[in-house]
Design a protein around this motif. Structure first.
Motif, PDB file in Angstrom:
ATOM      1  N   LEU A  70       0.911  -1.228   0.034  1.00 16.54           N
ATOM      2  CA  LEU A  70      -0.017  -0.012   0.066  1.00 16.54           C
ATOM      3  C   LEU A  70       0.722   1.142   0.050  1.00 16.54           C
ATOM      4  O   LEU A  70       0.629   2.221  -0.631  1.00 16.54           O
ATOM      5  CB  LEU A  70      -0.940   0.120   1.273  1.00 16.54           C
ATOM      6  N   VAL A  71       1.886   1.249   0.808  1.00 19.82           N
ATOM      7  CA  VAL A  71       2.805   2.475   1.026  1.00 19.82           C
ATOM      8  C   VAL A  71       3.255   2.739  -0.404  1.00 19.82           C
ATOM      9  O   VAL A  71       3.452   3.711  -0.950  1.00 19.82           O
ATOM     10  CB  VAL A  71       3.827   2.190   1.936  1.00 19.82           C
ATOM     11  N   SER A  72       3.916   1.602  -1.051  1.00 20.23           N
ATOM     12  CA  SER A  72       4.689   1.563  -2.591  1.00 20.23           C
ATOM     13  C   SER A  72       3.595   2.164  -3.456  1.00 20.23           C
ATOM     14  O   SER A  72       4.012   3.047  -4.322  1.00 20.23           O
ATOM     15  CB  SER A  72       5.055   0.358  -2.789  1.00 20.23           C
ATOM     16  N   SER A  73       2.210   1.702  -3.197  1.00 18.73           N
ATOM     17  CA  SER A  73       1.458   2.163  -4.434  1.00 18.73           C
ATOM     18  C   SER A  73       0.974   3.698  -3.996  1.00 18.73           C
ATOM     19  O   SER A  73       0.867   4.527  -4.874  1.00 18.73           O
ATOM     20  CB  SER A  73      -0.015   1.365  -4.328  1.00 18.73           C
ATOM     21  N   LEU A  74       1.149   4.030  -2.863  1.00 16.94           N
ATOM     22  CA  LEU A  74       0.788   5.666  -2.495  1.00 16.94           C
ATOM     23  C   LEU A  74       2.024   6.282  -2.888  1.00 16.94           C
ATOM     24  O   LEU A  74       1.802   7.604  -3.462  1.00 16.94           O
ATOM     25  CB  LEU A  74       0.471   5.924  -1.018  1.00 16.94           C
ATOM     26  N   ILE A  75       3.303   5.869  -2.704  1.00 18.82           N
ATOM     27  CA  ILE A  75       4.434   6.762  -3.497  1.00 18.82           C
ATOM     28  C   ILE A  75       4.196   6.769  -4.864  1.00 18.82           C
ATOM     29  O   ILE A  75       4.562   7.799  -5.390  1.00 18.82           O
ATOM     30  CB  ILE A  75       5.574   6.034  -2.990  1.00 18.82           C
ATOM     31  N   LEU A 147      -4.951  19.424  -1.616  1.00 22.77           N
ATOM     32  CA  LEU A 147      -5.760  18.352  -1.069  1.00 22.77           C
ATOM     33  C   LEU A 147      -5.408  16.960  -1.235  1.00 22.77           C
ATOM     34  O   LEU A 147      -5.183  15.902  -0.570  1.00 22.77           O
ATOM     35  CB  LEU A 147      -7.123  18.432  -1.319  1.00 22.77           C
ATOM     36  N   GLN A 148      -4.729  16.735  -2.711  1.00 23.56           N
ATOM     37  CA  GLN A 148      -4.256  15.266  -2.685  1.00 23.56           C
ATOM     38  C   GLN A 148      -3.033  15.270  -1.986  1.00 23.56           C
ATOM     39  O   GLN A 148      -2.716  14.129  -1.692  1.00 23.56           O
ATOM     40  CB  GLN A 148      -4.101  15.208  -4.244  1.00 23.56           C
ATOM     41  N   ARG A 149      -2.185  16.120  -2.010  1.00 27.59           N
ATOM     42  CA  ARG A 149      -0.791  16.134  -1.332  1.00 27.59           C
ATOM     43  C   ARG A 149      -1.040  15.829   0.151  1.00 27.59           C
ATOM     44  O   ARG A 149      -0.457  14.815   0.465  1.00 27.59           O
ATOM     45  CB  ARG A 149      -0.207  17.473  -1.490  1.00 27.59           C
ATOM     46  N   ILE A 150      -2.065  16.470   0.594  1.00 28.31           N
ATOM     47  CA  ILE A 150      -2.412  16.118   2.234  1.00 28.31           C
ATOM     48  C   ILE A 150      -2.635  14.571   2.573  1.00 28.31           C
ATOM     49  O   ILE A 150      -2.251  14.181   3.286  1.00 28.31           O
ATOM     50  CB  ILE A 150      -3.398  16.997   2.865  1.00 28.31           C
ATOM     51  N   MET A 151      -3.656  14.431   1.664  1.00 31.42           N
ATOM     52  CA  MET A 151      -4.143  13.096   1.878  1.00 31.42           C
ATOM     53  C   MET A 151      -3.257  11.941   1.438  1.00 31.42           C
ATOM     54  O   MET A 151      -3.115  10.820   2.311  1.00 31.42           O
ATOM     55  CB  MET A 151      -5.255  12.803   0.949  1.00 31.42           C
ATOM     56  N   ILE A 152      -2.401  11.841   0.680  1.00 29.66           N
ATOM     57  CA  ILE A 152      -1.463  11.150   0.279  1.00 29.66           C
ATOM     58  C   ILE A 152      -0.354  10.937   1.279  1.00 29.66           C
ATOM     59  O   ILE A 152       0.053   9.967   1.951  1.00 29.66           O
ATOM     60  CB  ILE A 152      -0.786  11.228  -1.093  1.00 29.66           C
ATOM     61  N   ASN A 153       0.189  12.158   1.587  1.00 28.96           N
ATOM     62  CA  ASN A 153       1.192  12.295   2.783  1.00 28.96           C
ATOM     63  C   ASN A 153       0.566  11.802   4.149  1.00 28.96           C
ATOM     64  O   ASN A 153       1.165  11.065   4.746  1.00 28.96           O
ATOM     65  CB  ASN A 153       1.472  13.687   3.076  1.00 28.96           C
ATOM     66  N   MET A 154      -0.745  12.170   4.526  1.00 32.73           N
ATOM     67  CA  MET A 154      -1.334  11.234   5.623  1.00 32.73           C
ATOM     68  C   MET A 154      -1.428   9.940   5.652  1.00 32.73           C
ATOM     69  O   MET A 154      -1.228   9.264   6.586  1.00 32.73           O
ATOM     70  CB  MET A 154      -2.713  11.853   5.953  1.00 32.73           C
ATOM     71  N   ILE A 156       0.726   7.882   3.724  1.00 30.41           N
ATOM     72  CA  ILE A 156       1.986   7.420   3.552  1.00 30.41           C
ATOM     73  C   ILE A 156       2.382   7.229   5.311  1.00 30.41           C
ATOM     74  O   ILE A 156       3.024   6.212   5.631  1.00 30.41           O
ATOM     75  CB  ILE A 156       2.787   8.052   2.714  1.00 30.41           C
ATOM     76  N   SER A 157       2.222   8.441   5.850  1.00 33.51           N
ATOM     77  CA  SER A 157       2.780   8.516   7.141  1.00 33.51           C
ATOM     78  C   SER A 157       1.870   7.730   8.229  1.00 33.51           C
ATOM     79  O   SER A 157       2.488   7.002   8.929  1.00 33.51           O
ATOM     80  CB  SER A 157       2.803   9.991   7.877  1.00 33.51           C
ATOM     81  N   GLY A 158       0.559   7.484   7.719  1.00 32.98           N
ATOM     82  CA  GLY A 158      -0.115   6.527   8.718  1.00 32.98           C
ATOM     83  C   GLY A 158       0.301   5.092   8.472  1.00 32.98           C
ATOM     84  O   GLY A 158      -0.262   4.284   9.326  1.00 32.98           O
ATOM     85  N   ASN A 159       0.804   4.742   7.449  1.00 34.63           N
ATOM     86  CA  ASN A 159       0.901   3.327   6.954  1.00 34.63           C
ATOM     87  C   ASN A 159       2.538   2.950   7.232  1.00 34.63           C
ATOM     88  O   ASN A 159       2.857   1.543   7.039  1.00 34.63           O
ATOM     89  CB  ASN A 159       0.428   2.899   5.607  1.00 34.63           C
ATOM     90  N   ARG A 160       3.309   3.789   7.538  1.00 36.69           N
ATOM     91  CA  ARG A 160       4.628   3.585   8.070  1.00 36.69           C
ATOM     92  C   ARG A 160       4.783   2.925   9.366  1.00 36.69           C
ATOM     93  O   ARG A 160       4.631   3.171  10.344  1.00 36.69           O
ATOM     94  CB  ARG A 160       5.453   4.519   8.118  1.00 36.69           C
ATOM     95  N   PRO A 161       5.270   1.444   9.455  1.00 41.68           N
ATOM     96  CA  PRO A 161       5.402   0.894  10.635  1.00 41.68           C
ATOM     97  C   PRO A 161       6.307   1.526  11.560  1.00 41.68           C
ATOM     98  O   PRO A 161       7.395   1.874  11.140  1.00 41.68           O
ATOM     99  CB  PRO A 161       5.760  -0.528  10.256  1.00 41.68           C
ATOM    100  N   ALA A 162       6.039   1.776  12.885  1.00 41.93           N
ATOM    101  CA  ALA A 162       6.978   2.374  13.775  1.00 41.93           C
ATOM    102  C   ALA A 162       7.644   0.999  14.207  1.00 41.93           C
ATOM    103  O   ALA A 162       7.225   0.007  14.427  1.00 41.93           O
ATOM    104  CB  ALA A 162       6.114   3.058  14.816  1.00 41.93           C
TER     105      ALA A 162
END
Length: 166
Positions: A70-75, A147-154, A156-162
């Motif tokens: 999913l992260v790869s697809s978002l990037i 708006l696209q930039r915000i949603m994509i960045n959110m 991506i950051s929400g899907n990065r494993p901590a």
């Protein structure tokens, strides 16, 4: 697939209620809907009966292979569609541009930047909108890009494993 995220750093503003109502609206309209409550104290299940319970928790979800895909697809979406649009005429004539920024961990984010990269950040978008050199005809497209930039960045950051050990 459409993705919506209801987020806030503050506790108690109604994120779960808004998410539950938005999900119900979509489901009632015949849209296939999946609701995921990633709160530390999830309460979405109190709104609806669960039709399926995940075999693991949030950590298992975000560290799964599907999450990495999913992260790869978002990037890919960020760079090949949103950024590609920002790098085309007439946006190339503007003094502030959308750029790709990579972190040391390999995460890619979209940022607004001056041409000389002397300054980056969301306040540059507001500066761009107010700039007399920005044609009024581009404002609605710039808003859509932001708006696209915000949603994509959110997303991506929400899907990065901590790292749970750090």
């Amino acid at each position: 697939m459409k993705v919506a995220a209801v987020v806030s750093t503050k506790g108690g503003p109604g994120k779960t209620t808004v998410g539950a109502n938005l999900g119900a609206f979509c489901a009632d309209a015949g849209v296939r809907t999946l609701l995921i409550d990633l709160d530390n104290q999830p309460s979405l299940s109190s709104f609806y009966n669960l039709s399926h319970e995940a075999p693991g928790g949030t950590y298992q979800l975000i560290t799964s292979n599907e999450c990495s895909q999913l992260v790869s697809s978002l990037i890919l979406l960020a760079t090949e569609q949103v950024l590609a649009q920002a790098e085309r005429y007439p946006f190339t004539l503007l003094p502030i541009r959308m750029t790709r920024q990579s972190t040391g961990a390999g995460t890619v984010f979209l940022r607004w930047s001056r041409m000389d990269r002397s300054k980056m950040g969301v306040d540059l978008w507001a500066e761009l909108i107010l700039d007399d050199r920005t044609p009024v005809s581009l404002v609605s497209e710039l808003l859509a890009m932001e708006l696209q930039r915000i949603m994509i960045n959110m997303q991506i950051s929400g899907n990065r494993p901590a790292n749970p050990l750090s």
